[in-house]
Design an enzyme around this catalytic site. Structure first.
Site, mmCIF file in Angstrom:
data_model
loop_
_atom_site.group_PDB
_atom_site.id
_atom_site.type_symbol
_atom_site.label_atom_id
_atom_site.label_comp_id
_atom_site.label_asym_id
_atom_site.label_seq_id
_atom_site.Cartn_x
_atom_site.Cartn_y
_atom_site.Cartn_z
ATOM 1 N N ASP A 26 -4.403 -14.960 -41.788
ATOM 2 C CA ASP A 26 -4.864 -15.946 -42.783
ATOM 3 C C ASP A 26 -3.676 -16.492 -43.557
ATOM 4 O OD1 ASP A 26 -7.407 -15.044 -42.234
ATOM 5 O OD2 ASP A 26 -7.405 -13.674 -43.955
HETATM 6 N N1 URA Z 1 -7.938 -9.492 -41.589
HETATM 7 C C1 URA Z 1 -8.014 -10.449 -42.500
HETATM 8 O O1 URA Z 1 -8.916 -10.449 -43.325
HETATM 9 N N2 URA Z 1 -7.066 -11.407 -42.508
HETATM 10 C C2 URA Z 1 -6.056 -11.449 -41.635
HETATM 11 O O2 URA Z 1 -5.214 -12.338 -41.692
HETATM 12 C C3 URA Z 1 -6.000 -10.442 -40.676
HETATM 13 C C4 URA Z 1 -6.941 -9.475 -40.676
#
Ligand code: URA
Length: 244
Positions: free
Chosen positions: A107
């Site tokens: 993310d």
């Molecule tokens: N889990 C999440 O919530 N975000 C990420 O970027 C990777 C795993």
């Protein structure tokens, strides 16, 4: 991987000359030949190890395989382009001459390790949940979490897209208001760790991916990348006997 047939568009994209969409166009335009014969069907089978495939009369050269480990900073997108002009991980990879992609995503607000490659077999293996490649995250939760709550994460919580697989969960420390813990999952669904913590009624305040398989951040600087060692690449290879 020798001796395996692939569709012609795939042979071209795997050779690193362009995307599959571009390859299909070139094939339709009659610019591609197999063993000296023009082929205009993108789905025609070819064996990259045995057949002589040419684009505009020039033989394809197998692309140099590239395997990198990038320490993505928070605020960077894992996508190629952003209509809003936000920074992407490809801004950090500008001096990599090969056409690479990230095997899996993080993310925008998550920092940590990403594997970068031009090897689609490697990329598919790392991202396929069936490969069970473990990914470890350090989490700062918005509340103090009880042992029971951490056990729920370990055993699996119900998310909108189904229950999560058992995970490894380890409390790192508690501050006055927050719990810091480490979690290792083998799936990699969209925003999975954030959604798992939300299922407990808390939020993720900080998320860092610290490990993929056995590969840790080590002393890699944030925003930088390094090449994987041959042993690291080998450890993340599919163990398959059949064709693909
Ligand atoms: N889990 C999440 O919530 N975000 C990420 O970027 C990777 C795993």
């Amino acid at each position: 991987m020798r001796g395996l047939k692939k569709t012609l568009d795939r042979v071209l994209s795997k050779a690193g000359v362009g995307s599959r969409t571009e390859a299909r166009r070139w094939i339709a335009e009659g610019r591609v030949a197999v063993n000296g014969r023009k082929v205009q069907t993108p789905g025609a089978w070819a064996d990259p190890d045995r057949d002589q495939v040419t684009l505009d009369g020039k033989p394809l050269r197998a692309a140099n395989k590239v395997y990198l480990l990038l320490y993505k900073p928070k605020g960077y997108l894992s996508t190629h382009k952003d209509p809003e002009g936000r920074p992407t991980i490809y801004d950090l990879l500008k001096d990599v001459p090969e056409k690479v992609f990230s095997a899996g995503r993080l993310d925008q607000d998550t920092s940590g390790l990403l594997l970068i490659t031009n090897d689609t077999v490697f990329g598919d293996y790392v991202t396929d949940p069936e490969s069970h490649v473990p990914k470890t995250y350090l989490v700062k939760a918005s509340a103090l979490l009880s042992d029971d709550q951490l056990l729920r994460l370990r055993d699996g919580v119900e998310l909108s897209d189904g229950p999560t697989r058992p995970a490894e969960v380890k409390r790192v420390r508690d501050s006055a208001r927050f719990t810091f813990f480490e979690i290792t999952i083998t799936e990699g669904r969209n925003r999975q760790v954030r959604r798992m913590v939300e299922a407990l009624g808390a939020k993720v305040l900080k998320l860092v991916r610290t490990k993929i398989g056995a590969i840790g951040i080590g002393d890699l600087e944030i925003g930088k990348y390094r090449a994987l060692t041959a042993a690291e690449v080998r450890a993340l290879q599919p163990r398959r006997s059949g064709t693909r």
